[in-house]
Scaffold this motif. Sequence first.
Motif, mmCIF file in Angstrom:
data_model
loop_
_atom_site.group_PDB
_atom_site.id
_atom_site.type_symbol
_atom_site.label_atom_id
_atom_site.label_comp_id
_atom_site.label_asym_id
_atom_site.label_seq_id
_atom_site.Cartn_x
_atom_site.Cartn_y
_atom_site.Cartn_z
ATOM 1 N N ARG A 52 15.429 118.282 -2.781
ATOM 2 C CA ARG A 52 15.241 117.561 -3.597
ATOM 3 C C ARG A 52 14.843 116.942 -4.309
ATOM 4 N NH1 ARG A 52 20.132 117.436 -7.311
ATOM 5 N NH2 ARG A 52 19.240 115.845 -9.432
ATOM 6 N N TYR A 53 14.204 116.285 -3.714
ATOM 7 C CA TYR A 53 12.539 115.331 -3.745
ATOM 8 C C TYR A 53 11.442 115.739 -3.707
ATOM 9 C CZ TYR A 53 16.669 113.304 -5.666
ATOM 10 O OH TYR A 53 18.096 112.539 -5.966
ATOM 11 N N GLY A 54 11.188 116.823 -2.683
ATOM 12 C CA GLY A 54 9.845 117.070 -1.776
ATOM 13 C C GLY A 54 9.291 115.736 -0.802
ATOM 14 N N VAL A 55 10.361 114.970 -0.408
ATOM 15 C CA VAL A 55 9.957 113.362 0.475
ATOM 16 C C VAL A 55 11.076 114.164 2.073
ATOM 17 C CG1 VAL A 55 8.773 112.338 -1.321
ATOM 18 C CG2 VAL A 55 11.758 111.955 -0.722
ATOM 19 N N THR A 56 10.947 113.228 2.916
ATOM 20 C CA THR A 56 11.329 112.593 3.238
ATOM 21 C C THR A 56 12.218 111.238 4.098
ATOM 22 O OG1 THR A 56 9.921 112.810 5.343
ATOM 23 C CG2 THR A 56 11.019 114.927 5.706
ATOM 24 N N HIS A 57 13.158 110.641 4.485
ATOM 25 C CA HIS A 57 13.285 109.142 4.520
ATOM 26 C C HIS A 57 11.695 108.308 5.035
ATOM 27 C CE1 HIS A 57 13.615 109.872 9.236
ATOM 28 N NE2 HIS A 57 13.644 108.290 8.996
ATOM 29 N N ASP A 58 11.007 109.012 6.455
ATOM 30 C CA ASP A 58 9.583 108.614 6.864
ATOM 31 C C ASP A 58 9.157 108.407 5.501
ATOM 32 O OD1 ASP A 58 10.273 108.080 9.305
ATOM 33 O OD2 ASP A 58 9.603 110.264 9.415
ATOM 34 N N ASP A 59 9.235 108.611 3.977
ATOM 35 C CA ASP A 59 8.629 108.485 2.846
ATOM 36 C C ASP A 59 8.650 107.427 2.348
ATOM 37 O OD1 ASP A 59 6.095 110.866 3.554
ATOM 38 O OD2 ASP A 59 8.158 112.542 2.938
ATOM 39 N N LEU A 60 9.786 107.106 2.883
ATOM 40 C CA LEU A 60 10.459 105.567 1.871
ATOM 41 C C LEU A 60 10.339 104.372 2.599
ATOM 42 C CD1 LEU A 60 14.113 107.321 0.370
ATOM 43 C CD2 LEU A 60 11.279 107.214 -0.833
ATOM 44 N N ALA A 61 10.181 103.313 1.810
ATOM 45 C CA ALA A 61 10.114 101.857 2.309
ATOM 46 C C ALA A 61 11.647 102.074 3.100
ATOM 47 C CB ALA A 61 9.654 101.262 1.374
ATOM 48 N N ASP A 62 11.062 100.888 3.496
ATOM 49 C CA ASP A 62 12.370 100.318 5.189
ATOM 50 C C ASP A 62 13.700 100.853 4.116
ATOM 51 O OD1 ASP A 62 11.190 100.077 7.007
ATOM 52 O OD2 ASP A 62 10.659 98.232 6.726
ATOM 53 N N PHE A 63 14.360 101.116 4.282
ATOM 54 C CA PHE A 63 16.057 101.370 3.752
ATOM 55 C C PHE A 63 17.138 100.932 5.535
ATOM 56 C CE2 PHE A 63 19.793 103.354 2.306
ATOM 57 C CZ PHE A 63 19.981 102.897 1.099
ATOM 58 N N ASP A 64 18.134 100.819 4.990
ATOM 59 C CA ASP A 64 19.028 100.460 5.600
ATOM 60 C C ASP A 64 20.110 102.021 5.579
ATOM 61 O OD1 ASP A 64 20.782 99.480 7.804
ATOM 62 O OD2 ASP A 64 21.252 97.651 6.718
#
Length: 94
Positions: A52-64
């Motif tokens: 959908r967005y071309g990223v993975t969870h590792d590309d995002l800041a800390d999220f729970d």
Amino acid sequence: MAELWLYRHVDSAKRAELLRDVREGRLASYGARFGEAFGAFMYLVDLHLRRRYGVTHDDLADFDWRTEHDTGSSPVEAAREAMLAEDLLPPGVR
């Protein structure tokens, strides 16, 4: 129940295949990193984010992610919440 999303959103045959792959197959890196059920959840989060967005969870800041998983959110719902938290959803998508 921490695995509620898995039983609510994935049919039994796909669920068995996904858990087997996380446990010992092509997705074993997710299983080793997160554990079986949470690894399957994170794989599906990454699959959605990538498509959908071309990223993975590792590309995002800390999220729970664990809380999202443990409260029964689907991987798609969790991915959307993470993108909202980062204010990264495209305009008009909320």
